[in-house]
Design an enzyme around this catalytic site. Sequence first.
Site, mmCIF file in Angstrom:
data_model
loop_
_atom_site.group_PDB
_atom_site.id
_atom_site.type_symbol
_atom_site.label_atom_id
_atom_site.label_comp_id
_atom_site.label_asym_id
_atom_site.label_seq_id
_atom_site.Cartn_x
_atom_site.Cartn_y
_atom_site.Cartn_z
ATOM 1 N N GLY A 13 4.070 -4.449 2.957
ATOM 2 C CA GLY A 13 4.760 -3.176 3.046
ATOM 3 C C GLY A 13 4.329 -2.140 2.025
ATOM 4 N N HIS A 14 5.261 -1.236 1.738
ATOM 5 C CA HIS A 14 5.033 -0.074 0.874
ATOM 6 C C HIS A 14 4.615 -0.500 -0.530
ATOM 7 C CE1 HIS A 14 5.557 4.128 -0.194
ATOM 8 N NE2 HIS A 14 6.472 3.846 -1.107
ATOM 9 N N PHE A 15 5.370 -1.430 -1.117
ATOM 10 C CA PHE A 15 5.092 -1.889 -2.472
ATOM 11 C C PHE A 15 4.165 -3.095 -2.426
ATOM 12 C CE2 PHE A 15 8.940 0.602 -3.265
ATOM 13 C CZ PHE A 15 8.581 1.267 -4.424
#
Length: 289
Positions: free
Chosen positions: A265-267
Site C-alpha cells: 500500500g501507501h506506506f
Amino acid sequence: MKTEAVHYHNIKVNGLNIFYREAGPEDAPVVLLLHGYPTSSFMFRNLIPELSKKYHVIAPDLPGFGYSDAPANDQFDYTFDNLAKTMQLLIDELALKRFAIYVFDYGAPVGFRLMLANPEKITGIISQNGNAYEQGLSKGWNPIQKYWQDPSPENRNDLKEFVSLKSTKFQYFEGASDPALIAPETYTLDQHFLDRPGNVEIQLDLLKDYRTNVALYPKFQSYFRAYKPQLLVVWGSEDPYFLPAGAEACKKDNPDAIVKFYKTGHFALETHVKEISQDILNFLAGLPQ
C-alpha cells in the site's frame, strides 16, 4: 559497515522550530528524506539505519507535522509553497551543497519545488508514491477535488473525516501486503499529532492548497524532460490514493527512470523496507557526488 547512530536535532528556520533526524558519516554524500501525510520523519525510522551505513541522512519534520512547530493556521500560512520555503531555509542553514532527495506523498510537491529551485544541488531523486502526474490521482481524491472547485464551509467540513483515526489507519492498512507488519505506533503517533488543538484546520488548509501542486505538474514534468535527472521510482502498487499510472508516467518524460513496484500500500516502507532500501542503495551508488 556499522550502522550510524541517529541524532535528533532542532533548528530555527522561517520563525519555526524544525525537528530533524540525522545519521551517517559527516563527509558522506547527503540524502534528504521528505515525509508525507499524515506522518513525520518517524516513517523513516527503519530506512535511516540502512542508508546511514554509507550516506549522511537528514530527515526533517515539515511544519505542522511531527515534532516541528505547528502554529495555528492564522499564525502560519499552510501552503506547499511555504512548506518548500521552510525546507529551502533548512537546506541553506545546514549548508547542503549537493544531495539526493527522497520524496513521499506531501514530500513530493515540497521536494519537487526544491528540485526546480536547486537543479545544481540535486544529485538524484527517489520518489516513493510521490506523484507528479494527473493520471496518478485515484478516485480517492474526488472529495478533495470537489473542495478545490467549491471551497465552501460545507465541502471543507466534509473533509474532516480525512483527519480521523479511521482514515489514518486506512492509509496504513489499505493494500498492505501483510497487515501484521504495520506497527501500531505508526498510526498512533500520527493521530496524536493530528489530534492536537487546531491541527484539523492546518490539514484542511493543506488539502485545499494541494490543487497548486497539480497545477505545477507540467513544470515538474518539464524539469524531468529538460534535466533528465537520475530518478528511482519505488511505488506501492496498491496505494488507494496514488495509482501505478503516476509512476509509469515518469518514463514518458525521463525514459531512463527506474520504476519498481511492490505489491503493497501507501506506506510501502512498513512492509518492504529491506527491498526498497537495497534498491535505493544500488541507485545511490551510481549517482554523481
